[in-house]
Write an enzyme that holds these catalytic residues in place. Sequence first.
Site, PDB file in Angstrom:
ATOM      1  N   CYS A   2       0.851  -1.185   0.000  1.00  0.00           N
ATOM      2  CA  CYS A   2       0.000   0.000   0.000  1.00  0.00           C
ATOM      3  C   CYS A   2       0.895   1.246   0.000  1.00  0.00           C
ATOM      4  CB  CYS A   2      -0.945   0.114   1.191  1.00  0.00           C
ATOM      5  SG  CYS A   2      -2.069  -1.266   1.370  1.00  0.00           S
ATOM      6  N   ARG A  27       3.778  -0.252  -4.859  1.00  0.00           N
ATOM      7  CA  ARG A  27       3.539  -0.849  -3.546  1.00  0.00           C
ATOM      8  C   ARG A  27       2.188  -1.554  -3.446  1.00  0.00           C
ATOM      9  NH1 ARG A  27       6.937   1.479   0.270  1.00  0.00           N
ATOM     10  NH2 ARG A  27       5.539   0.782   1.892  1.00  0.00           N
ATOM     11  N   TRP A  75      -2.916  -2.575  -1.579  1.00  0.00           N
ATOM     12  CA  TRP A  75      -2.619  -3.997  -1.785  1.00  0.00           C
ATOM     13  C   TRP A  75      -3.425  -4.702  -0.702  1.00  0.00           C
ATOM     14  CZ3 TRP A  75      -0.510  -8.074   0.997  1.00  0.00           C
ATOM     15  CH2 TRP A  75      -0.097  -9.183   0.243  1.00  0.00           C
ATOM     16  N   ASN A 101      -1.440   1.791   5.888  1.00  0.00           N
ATOM     17  CA  ASN A 101      -0.638   0.699   5.329  1.00  0.00           C
ATOM     18  C   ASN A 101      -0.234  -0.186   6.503  1.00  0.00           C
ATOM     19  OD1 ASN A 101       1.317  -0.908   4.099  1.00  0.00           O
ATOM     20  ND2 ASN A 101       2.893   0.678   4.254  1.00  0.00           N
ATOM     21  N   GLY A 102      -0.528  -1.491   6.405  1.00  0.00           N
ATOM     22  CA  GLY A 102      -0.164  -2.388   7.502  1.00  0.00           C
ATOM     23  C   GLY A 102      -1.334  -3.276   7.894  1.00  0.00           C
ATOM     24  N   GLU A 494      16.486 -17.988  -8.823  1.00  0.00           N
ATOM     25  CA  GLU A 494      16.129 -16.609  -9.166  1.00  0.00           C
ATOM     26  C   GLU A 494      15.468 -16.549 -10.548  1.00  0.00           C
ATOM     27  OE1 GLU A 494      15.715 -14.013  -7.631  1.00  0.00           O
ATOM     28  OE2 GLU A 494      15.856 -12.374  -9.053  1.00  0.00           O
ATOM     29  N   LYS A 498      11.691 -15.157 -11.212  1.00  0.00           N
ATOM     30  CA  LYS A 498      11.389 -14.079 -12.160  1.00  0.00           C
ATOM     31  C   LYS A 498      10.251 -14.501 -13.082  1.00  0.00           C
ATOM     32  CE  LYS A 498      12.790 -11.562 -10.604  1.00  0.00           C
ATOM     33  NZ  LYS A 498      13.545 -11.325  -9.432  1.00  0.00           N
ATOM     34  N   GLU A 501       6.796 -14.852 -11.233  1.00  0.00           N
ATOM     35  CA  GLU A 501       6.247 -13.581 -10.764  1.00  0.00           C
ATOM     36  C   GLU A 501       5.526 -12.812 -11.860  1.00  0.00           C
ATOM     37  OE1 GLU A 501       9.929 -11.722  -9.191  1.00  0.00           O
ATOM     38  OE2 GLU A 501       8.614 -11.020  -7.600  1.00  0.00           O
ATOM     39  N   HIS A 517      15.968 -36.988  -8.211  1.00  0.00           N
ATOM     40  CA  HIS A 517      15.325 -37.375  -6.952  1.00  0.00           C
ATOM     41  C   HIS A 517      13.857 -36.954  -6.920  1.00  0.00           C
ATOM     42  CE1 HIS A 517      19.131 -38.682  -5.312  1.00  0.00           C
ATOM     43  NE2 HIS A 517      19.669 -37.550  -5.748  1.00  0.00           N
ATOM     44  N   LYS A 616       5.744  -4.267  -4.409  1.00  0.00           N
ATOM     45  CA  LYS A 616       7.194  -4.108  -4.383  1.00  0.00           C
ATOM     46  C   LYS A 616       7.753  -4.206  -2.982  1.00  0.00           C
ATOM     47  CE  LYS A 616      11.093  -3.224  -6.327  1.00  0.00           C
ATOM     48  NZ  LYS A 616      11.680  -4.374  -7.032  1.00  0.00           N
TER      49      LYS A 616
HETATM   50  O1  M6R Z   1      12.837  -5.379  -0.531  1.00  0.00           O
HETATM   51  P1  M6R Z   1      13.341  -6.754  -0.243  1.00  0.00           P
HETATM   52  O2  M6R Z   1      14.583  -7.088  -0.969  1.00  0.00           O
HETATM   53  O3  M6R Z   1      13.469  -7.028   1.230  1.00  0.00           O
HETATM   54  O4  M6R Z   1      12.192  -7.708  -0.788  1.00  0.00           O
HETATM   55  C1  M6R Z   1      12.243  -9.089  -0.651  1.00  0.00           C
HETATM   56  C2  M6R Z   1      11.275  -9.761  -1.583  1.00  0.00           C
HETATM   57  O5  M6R Z   1       9.965  -9.370  -1.301  1.00  0.00           O
HETATM   58  C3  M6R Z   1      11.583  -9.439  -3.039  1.00  0.00           C
HETATM   59  O6  M6R Z   1      12.881  -9.778  -3.379  1.00  0.00           O
HETATM   60  C4  M6R Z   1      10.620 -10.190  -3.976  1.00  0.00           C
HETATM   61  O7  M6R Z   1      10.844 -11.555  -3.916  1.00  0.00           O
HETATM   62  C5  M6R Z   1      10.764  -9.645  -5.396  1.00  0.00           C
HETATM   63  N1  M6R Z   1       9.476  -9.371  -5.943  1.00  0.00           N
HETATM   64  C6  M6R Z   1      11.483 -10.560  -6.300  1.00  0.00           C
HETATM   65  O8  M6R Z   1      11.511 -10.149  -7.616  1.00  0.00           O
END
Ligand code: M6R
Length: 621
Positions: A2, A27, A75, A101-102, A494, A498, A501, A517, A616
């Site tokens: 948010c 956010r 969010w 926010n929270g 990673e 990507k 997501e 396995h 984010k």
């Molecule tokens: O801001 P941060 O690096 O602490 O965030 C951690 C994760 O939320 C962040 O890396 C998330 O996995 C990303 N969307 C990955 O692309």
Amino acid sequence: MCGIVGYIGEKQAFPILIEGLKKLEYRGYDSAGVALVKDQGELNVYKTTGKVANLETLVDGKDIEGHVGIAHTRWATHGEPSVKNAHPHVSMDGNIAIVHNGIIENYQVLKQQLVDRGYMFNSTTDTEVLCQLIDYYYNNNGSNLLSAVCSALNDVIGAYAIVVTEKKNPHHLVAARQSSPLVVGVGKDKKEFFIASDATPIVEHTDKVVYLDDGQIADISINNGLHIVNHSNKQCQFDIKTVDMDISKLSKGGFDHFMLKEIYEQPNCLRDAMSGRLIANAEHPENNRIVLSALRDYRDRLVNARNIIILGCGTSWHAGLIGKQLIESMCRKRVSVEYASEFRYNNPVVDKDDVVIAISQSGETADTLAAIQLAKQHGALIFGIVNAVGSSIARETDTGIYLHVGPEIGVASTKAFTGQVAMLTLFALALGHETGTLSDSEYHKIIGELALIPTKMEKELEVTEKIANLAKMFTYAHNFLYLGRGFNYPVALEGALKLKEISYIHAEGYPAAEMKHGPIALVDQDMPIVFIATHHKLYEKIISNMQEVKSRKGRILAIVTEGDEHVREIADNVIEIPKTENCLVPLLSVVPLQILAYYVAVDKGLNVDMPRNLAKSVTVE
Ligand code: M6R
């Protein structure tokens, strides 16, 4: 999660609020709203589902007058994205409006108490409960908004950043923070104030900011300026800081998406991140060195660290896995990498001889913040690897290294990941050299090679079009496997993250040898498998894994070292990356995976920068 914006001053609030929301949309973006207070005490609230652009359309032709206002991009936590659940929420008598926010954890208990007092609710949110609670204290405690907010927050358990306004006293805002970030921008002559979840919406108006601390409440009025109190309504001292943020970094700069721009920024980001810290001289490699002030200031505690614990979430956790291999190989210290969300609740073994490395792009991830607070209570030294300057995690750490890769807007992390890996590499090199576990010759050689990485990355980016064409073949896929070994195993994780997501294709990363396995059961002609098969000591073994996949008709895309001949004979497609030291390979091998994920998502017509259900900055646990 948010985004919150507030404004009070001589200008019209609405344009400032809407532009601010656009910068915070990363956010959260499932609904948006704004509340504007007119000088004569009229409150107008507009809310809509979807993005901030929808809010602009909604208010077209409506009354958007007001020098005071609050706004929100959501969010969802409590309740589906809908107009009713969107913020701002307004008290039953229409006097008070709030953005939040929270998460208010005890909202059900508080709600029941309010229902018993005759309050009714429009939404299913925890935020509306807080709004009515403030209203309750306001109406029963002398109609003072600041006192009412203090009293209400004393009843609340949870995390919040809030901004509250009222129409009875229209030149007044109250903002508070507990575990969710909030920044107050101080405008010219202290005559106007901006409030936001981070500094990005503020910097175009002023570079003077106050970062609220947990437990602080800001009382802001046009006549009396800014005052900060604690929950007992006692004055707190505060510092006005100057932020240094390049506004051009907040635009797409001609790219279709922030994510693509951020992928392309990586070579220069790494140059910025290493500038002044990595000193390399190709003609005199014996002078190559790493300069980290954090290492100088905390030398003894770092050199004598018993264990190193790396904390992070998501992409930052993946960077941590690479950090573990770097530190273990160069410094010969035991390193564990923990999900911050698990660590904080697992009664971890950590003490004053340990060093905790907290990795976070945003510096606001709630789980990482709570985990380092716990480690701090046990006396560990907290070393931050953070991008957002002045963020909550940065302020909670004892020392550390900022990434200096600039604001990352795309929800899928790219340049922050390579920045984190680069900073972990500098850390491991410097500590390994200091402890004497890394020889002079290795130290000088790796530094020399690290200095070349940005240029090698630029070379990689020349084949973007080839990867974009390959991506078209994969939009049909429902599942992907990413396999790698050693330093390329976290890269496989990673790459898979990507893809899932932003393209919503299910993807898993595995150490290549683990395939037999279990995951090999999934392999058939419809299953794309990405092998990260660069030259290293396990190269032959990974080729055997590839053969196993090929004999089950799996479709192989391989990331290989330039000039590779063997993999080409087995894989359906190969992407070459420049040769480098094995420990630096992740900085190069991740780039084609970022590009692949990007183009698969683009070809599927998806919103790359704001994928569904994600935000984010994950400021709730
Ligand atoms: O801001 P941060 O690096 O602490 O965030 C951690 C994760 O939320 C962040 O890396 C998330 O996995 C990303 N969307 C990955 O692309």
